[in-house]
Each structure stands twice: as structure tokens, then as C-alpha cells.
Design a protein around this motif. Structure first.
Motif, PDB file in Angstrom:
ATOM      1  N   GLY A  76       0.853  -1.197   0.000  1.00  7.00           N
ATOM      2  CA  GLY A  76       0.000   0.000   0.000  1.00  7.00           C
ATOM      3  C   GLY A  76       0.882   1.238   0.000  1.00  7.00           C
ATOM      4  N   GLY A 156      -6.791 -10.325  -2.148  1.00 11.72           N
ATOM      5  CA  GLY A 156      -8.181 -10.795  -2.146  1.00 11.72           C
ATOM      6  C   GLY A 156      -8.283 -12.204  -2.741  1.00 11.72           C
ATOM      7  N   HIS A 173     -16.615  -7.929  -4.646  1.00 14.58           N
ATOM      8  CA  HIS A 173     -16.904  -6.657  -5.296  1.00 14.58           C
ATOM      9  C   HIS A 173     -15.578  -5.959  -5.548  1.00 14.58           C
ATOM     10  CE1 HIS A 173     -18.512  -2.689  -6.195  1.00 14.58           C
ATOM     11  NE2 HIS A 173     -17.670  -2.201  -5.304  1.00 14.58           N
ATOM     12  N   SER A 174     -15.384  -5.486  -6.768  1.00 19.24           N
ATOM     13  CA  SER A 174     -14.235  -4.633  -7.093  1.00 19.24           C
ATOM     14  C   SER A 174     -14.741  -3.698  -8.183  1.00 19.24           C
ATOM     15  CB  SER A 174     -13.040  -5.477  -7.554  1.00 19.24           C
ATOM     16  OG  SER A 174     -13.414  -6.300  -8.627  1.00 19.24           O
ATOM     17  N   PRO A 204      -6.962  -1.020  -1.717  1.00 19.21           N
ATOM     18  CA  PRO A 204      -6.018   0.023  -1.294  1.00 19.21           C
ATOM     19  C   PRO A 204      -6.741   1.096  -0.484  1.00 19.21           C
ATOM     20  CG  PRO A 204      -5.867  -0.400  -3.671  1.00 19.21           C
ATOM     21  CD  PRO A 204      -7.094  -1.093  -3.175  1.00 19.21           C
ATOM     22  N   GLY A 205      -5.967   1.929   0.244  1.00 22.07           N
ATOM     23  CA  GLY A 205      -6.531   3.100   0.916  1.00 22.07           C
ATOM     24  C   GLY A 205      -6.522   4.285  -0.038  1.00 22.07           C
ATOM     25  N   ALA A 208      -9.899   7.451  -3.183  1.00 23.59           N
ATOM     26  CA  ALA A 208     -10.851   6.724  -4.037  1.00 23.59           C
ATOM     27  C   ALA A 208     -11.645   5.660  -3.274  1.00 23.59           C
ATOM     28  CB  ALA A 208     -10.105   6.073  -5.201  1.00 23.59           C
ATOM     29  N   GLY A 281      -0.816  -7.138   9.541  1.00 24.17           N
ATOM     30  CA  GLY A 281      -1.180  -8.056   8.455  1.00 24.17           C
ATOM     31  C   GLY A 281       0.003  -8.807   7.872  1.00 24.17           C
TER      32      GLY A 281
HETATM   33  P1  NAP Z   1      -4.298  -5.040  -5.604  1.00 24.08           P
HETATM   34  O1  NAP Z   1      -3.785  -6.298  -6.195  1.00 24.08           O
HETATM   35  O2  NAP Z   1      -4.032  -3.760  -6.303  1.00 24.08           O
HETATM   36  O3  NAP Z   1      -5.879  -5.223  -5.400  1.00 24.08           O
HETATM   37  C1  NAP Z   1      -6.716  -4.186  -5.008  1.00 24.08           C
HETATM   38  C2  NAP Z   1      -8.159  -4.563  -5.273  1.00 24.08           C
HETATM   39  O4  NAP Z   1      -8.976  -3.497  -4.746  1.00 24.08           O
HETATM   40  C3  NAP Z   1      -8.522  -4.725  -6.733  1.00 24.08           C
HETATM   41  O5  NAP Z   1      -9.371  -5.818  -6.904  1.00 24.08           O
HETATM   42  C4  NAP Z   1      -9.271  -3.433  -7.058  1.00 24.08           C
HETATM   43  O6  NAP Z   1     -10.293  -3.556  -8.011  1.00 24.08           O
HETATM   44  C5  NAP Z   1      -9.944  -3.149  -5.741  1.00 24.08           C
HETATM   45  N1  NAP Z   1     -10.319  -1.736  -5.667  1.00 24.08           N
HETATM   46  C6  NAP Z   1      -9.513  -0.652  -5.797  1.00 24.08           C
HETATM   47  N2  NAP Z   1     -10.238   0.479  -5.709  1.00 24.08           N
HETATM   48  C7  NAP Z   1     -11.531   0.095  -5.540  1.00 24.08           C
HETATM   49  C8  NAP Z   1     -12.739   0.800  -5.401  1.00 24.08           C
HETATM   50  N3  NAP Z   1     -12.789   2.142  -5.410  1.00 24.08           N
HETATM   51  N4  NAP Z   1     -13.880   0.074  -5.249  1.00 24.08           N
HETATM   52  C9  NAP Z   1     -13.859  -1.273  -5.231  1.00 24.08           C
HETATM   53  N5  NAP Z   1     -12.716  -1.996  -5.360  1.00 24.08           N
HETATM   54  C10 NAP Z   1     -11.578  -1.316  -5.507  1.00 24.08           C
HETATM   55  O7  NAP Z   1      -3.726  -4.823  -4.137  1.00 24.08           O
HETATM   56  P2  NAP Z   1      -3.271  -5.934  -3.074  1.00 24.08           P
HETATM   57  O8  NAP Z   1      -1.854  -6.289  -3.298  1.00 24.08           O
HETATM   58  O9  NAP Z   1      -4.291  -7.027  -3.025  1.00 24.08           O
HETATM   59  O10 NAP Z   1      -3.316  -5.055  -1.722  1.00 24.08           O
HETATM   60  C11 NAP Z   1      -4.526  -4.439  -1.335  1.00 24.08           C
HETATM   61  C12 NAP Z   1      -4.329  -3.491  -0.174  1.00 24.08           C
HETATM   62  O11 NAP Z   1      -4.215  -4.207   1.034  1.00 24.08           O
HETATM   63  C13 NAP Z   1      -3.067  -2.624  -0.184  1.00 24.08           C
HETATM   64  O12 NAP Z   1      -3.173  -1.521  -1.048  1.00 24.08           O
HETATM   65  C14 NAP Z   1      -2.970  -2.210   1.275  1.00 24.08           C
HETATM   66  O13 NAP Z   1      -3.695  -1.010   1.499  1.00 24.08           O
HETATM   67  C15 NAP Z   1      -3.662  -3.361   2.019  1.00 24.08           C
HETATM   68  N6  NAP Z   1      -2.692  -4.124   2.821  1.00 24.08           N
HETATM   69  C16 NAP Z   1      -2.800  -4.128   4.186  1.00 24.08           C
HETATM   70  C17 NAP Z   1      -1.889  -4.837   4.944  1.00 24.08           C
HETATM   71  C18 NAP Z   1      -1.968  -4.867   6.447  1.00 24.08           C
HETATM   72  O14 NAP Z   1      -0.942  -4.989   7.101  1.00 24.08           O
HETATM   73  N7  NAP Z   1      -3.143  -4.808   7.036  1.00 24.08           N
HETATM   74  C19 NAP Z   1      -0.835  -5.526   4.330  1.00 24.08           C
HETATM   75  C20 NAP Z   1      -0.774  -5.517   2.947  1.00 24.08           C
HETATM   76  C21 NAP Z   1      -1.705  -4.815   2.202  1.00 24.08           C
HETATM   77  P3  NAP Z   1     -10.042  -3.600  -9.600  1.00 24.08           P
HETATM   78  O15 NAP Z   1      -9.357  -4.903  -9.801  1.00 24.08           O
HETATM   79  O16 NAP Z   1     -11.369  -3.577 -10.208  1.00 24.08           O
HETATM   80  O17 NAP Z   1      -9.169  -2.448  -9.924  1.00 24.08           O
END
Ligand code: NAP
Length: 322
Positions: A76, A156, A173-174, A204-205, A208, A281
Motif C-alpha cells: 500500500g 483478495g 466486489h471490485s 487500497p486506501g 478513491a 497483516g
Molecule cells: P491489488 O492487487 O491492487 O488489489 C486491489 C483490489 O482493490 C482490486 O481488486 C481493485 O479492483 C480493488 N479496488 C480498488 N479500488 C476500488 C474501489 N474504489 N472500489 C472497489 N474496489 C476497488 O492490491 P493488493 O496487493 O491485493 O493489496 C490491497 C491493499 O491491502 C493494499 O493496497 C494495502 O492497502 C492493504 N494491505 C494491508 C496490509 C496490512 O498490514 N493490514 C498488508 C498488505 C496490504 P479492480 O481490480 O477492479 O481495480
């Protein structure tokens, strides 16, 4: 000549050893007068190493006219304006994939901990209630339950894959439907929340996604529902969440992230249908080492080869990312 690297936040000792080998290090936290330092030395800094929490503030980015690469420890990067960086030709990198398993495991750990009342039952044993009052009350199974995943990206998908072992009925949902994902897609988040028992948030945070999980979504999840948030605190309207839990309009929650970390609302701390973890996480020795190695690799490769391993999407068109 070693390039000058500014370090924001606290890298691991292993990262420090690797970085000290290759760069002239300046640690922002150890500089007495950062403004004076940046005025005198800002133009010599070519790289920044930071993390998802500290990011790079716009005024810091502006004070580094010759900045070329920002390497973020974490997937993130909402604390970095990657679009503004890309416009300046600065490549921003992050650490995707290497943390997928442990973050997914954290989501499932929270699901199980809330449903099976792990913290409550641990206290039951320690307090002597097992002896004085007998067995703890029955809990809820996650087996065969409908689960909605908000964000079907790298993590996810990993959560979904692992939940198949619990025979969960999976939906997501995405922003867009994925052709190669076998789970039920909902274009409407509230509709998905209405149909599931668990809503797992992993987007993501940033602006948006701010308060995507608001009162209507929480009410749709309902008194038998559980919210799991391992994304960012900003994605959930925390005040609405607390009120729903207080009113009994939501069954429970497992939360790794909060709107104002490390401050956690006192109301949440007092609730026993909520399990709280301090943004851990990805926080295992193994995964943090892999994240650190990738953070360093991106910097070293940039200066050795003019290429990086894992640029963020906003920077994908820059020569170093291609
Ligand atoms: P990623 O592969 O980029 O996946 C993000 C997903 O979120 C995609 O499916 C995307 O949809 C969806 N999304 C983005 N904006 C959206 C919106 N406005 N409405 C609905 N869905 C939306 O990212 P990742 O690697 O899985 O990581 C996700 C996030 O997890 C990171 O950005 C971080 O904030 C968080 N995280 C937290 C920890 C923790 O320690 N708690 C650790 C790691 C990560 P589309 O596919 O349709 O674009």
C-alpha cells in the motif's frame, strides 16, 4: 560514488546493512533540523526509502529536486502521491505479492478469532471460569458460510483461495468483474453485504476508497454479520462502525487497521465481539524479510541497471519500469 539515499521511517537492521553498503545514508528521524538539512542537501538526494505508513509528504517530495526513485516497504502506498511522482519522472516502487500469504492468513485468523471467540475463550481459561462456571458458551463456525471480499486483487484472491478450504460460498466486489475469477461478482457492494455473513475488506486506501464501507453497507451486513478490515482504516467509516456495533446492528468485527493509528476508539477496546490487532497483516519475520529485500532490490537495481523490479501502476510507463 555512492548515491545519496534519504530514509524515512525505520527500516529493519538487515535493510540498514544492505543499504549502508550501497548508499550514503541520511536518516530523516536522526536529522536535528530537517528543513535546514533539506535546504542545504535536498538537491543531492536521488533516492528515498520509506514505508506505507510514513510515505513521502508532498513538501518532502518538493524539497528533493533531483529525486529519481522512491522505494516503499509495503504494497500500500497511499502515503505517496505516485501520480505527481510519475509526472516528475520519479519511479515509485512497492512490495506486492511477497506478503500475500501472511496478509491473507491474518484475514482468516481474524475471521476465526471473532467467530470462535478466541480472545474470550482464552480469558475463560486464564480467569478460572472453566473451573468455576464450566464450558464456555458455544460459538459460530465459519465453515460453509457466505463470504464477500471487497477488493479481488492479489491479496483478495489469496484470501478466497484459502477460504475454499473452509467450503465458504465466495463472492466479491471490485471496480470491475474479473473474467478469470470463479466467484460471484457484485457490482453493488451493499447488495453483496446483504447476501453474506462476512465482509472482508482488502482494497487500497486513499481518497478513491475512503468510507466505501459506510452505514448502508454495515446495515446490509446486519446483526448476524461480521466485518473484517485488513485494508486501511480509511476504507471503513469508523464512527458508523462503532455506532452499529454499539446498537447491535452489526454482529462483530475483526480489525487490523484503524482510521487514526495507533489511536483506537475506546468503545472498540471495550467490546468483546471485536478482535483488534495493531496493523500486523504482513508482520511475520519471514514476510518482513522478503519485503525488506524487495525494497532494497528496487533501489539497487535502479542505480545499477536503470530498472526496477516492482513499480506501482502509476509509474508503469516510466523507462525504469518497462
Ligand atoms: P491489488 O492487487 O491492487 O488489489 C486491489 C483490489 O482493490 C482490486 O481488486 C481493485 O479492483 C480493488 N479496488 C480498488 N479500488 C476500488 C474501489 N474504489 N472500489 C472497489 N474496489 C476497488 O492490491 P493488493 O496487493 O491485493 O493489496 C490491497 C491493499 O491491502 C493494499 O493496497 C494495502 O492497502 C492493504 N494491505 C494491508 C496490509 C496490512 O498490514 N493490514 C498488508 C498488505 C496490504 P479492480 O481490480 O477492479 O481495480
Amino acid at each position: 560514488m555512492k548515491p545519496n539515499l534519504l530514509i524515512v521511517g525505520n527500516p529493519t537492521p538487515r535493510m540498514m546493512t544492505q543499504l549502508t553498503d550501497r548508499f550514503v545514508i541520511h536518516r530523516l528521524s536522526e536529522i536535528d533540523d530537517p528543513q535546514a538539512f533539506l535546504k542545504a542537501n535536498g538537491d543531492s538526494i536521488e533516492g528515498v526509502a520509506t514505508n506505507g505508513h510514513d510515505g513521502v509528504k508532498p513538501e518532502l517530495m518538493a524539497a528533493l529536486p533531483n529525486l529519481k526513485v522512491v522505494s516503499c516497504f509495503g504494497v500500500g502506498y497511499d502515503g505517496i502521491d505516485a501520480t505527481a511522482a510519475a509526472e516528475r519522472g520519479i519511479v515509485v516502487t512497492h512490495t506486492p505479492n511477497v506478503l500475500n500469504d501472511d496478509v491473507a492468513n491474518t484475514a482468516i485468523m481474524l475471521m476465526l478469532a471473532v467467530s470462535r471467540r478466541l480472545v474470550h475463550d482464552d480469558a475463560w481459561v486464564r480467569s478460572g471460569k472453566w473451573k468455576s462456571q464450566g464450558s464456555a458458551p458455544l460459538t459460530r463456525s465459519i465453515e460453509n458460510k457466505p463470504v464477500g471480499i471487497l477488493g479481488m486483487g492479489r491479496i483478495g484472491q489469496k484470501i478466497a483461495e484459502k477460504l475454499r478450504a473452509f467450503n465458504c460460498d465466495l463472492a466479491y466486489h471490485s471496480r470491475s468483474e474479473k473474467a478469470d475469477i470463479p466467484y460471484r461478482y457484485y457490482s453493488d457492494l451493499t447488495a453483496m453485504a446483504r447476501d453474506v455473513d462476512y465482509l472482508v475488506v482488502i482494497t487500497p486506501g486513499g481518497a478513491a476508497t475512503r468510507h466505501l464501507v459506510d452505514r448502508p453497507v454495515i446495515d446490509a451486513l446486519g446483526p448476524e454479520g461480521t466485518l473484517i478490515n485488513i485494508a486501511r482504516g480509511s476504507v471503513v467509516d469508523e464512527a458508523a462502525l462503532v455506532k452499529a456495533l454499539e446498537d447491535g446492528r452489526l454482529g462483530g468485527a475483526g480489525l487490523d487497521v484503524f482510521e487514526n493509528e495507533p489511536d483506537v476508539p475506546a468503545a472498540l477496546i471495550a467490546m468483546d465481539n471485536v478482535v483488534l490487532t495493531p496493523h500486523v497483516g504482513s508482520a511475520t519475520v519471514e514476510t518482513r524479510q522478503a519485503m525488506g529485500d524487495l525494497t532494497v532490490e528496487n533501489l539497487v537495481r535502479y542505480f545499477d541497471e536503470g530498472k526496477v523490479t516492482s513499480a506501482v501502476p502509476e509509474c508503469a510507463q516510466l523507462p525504469a519500469a518497462r
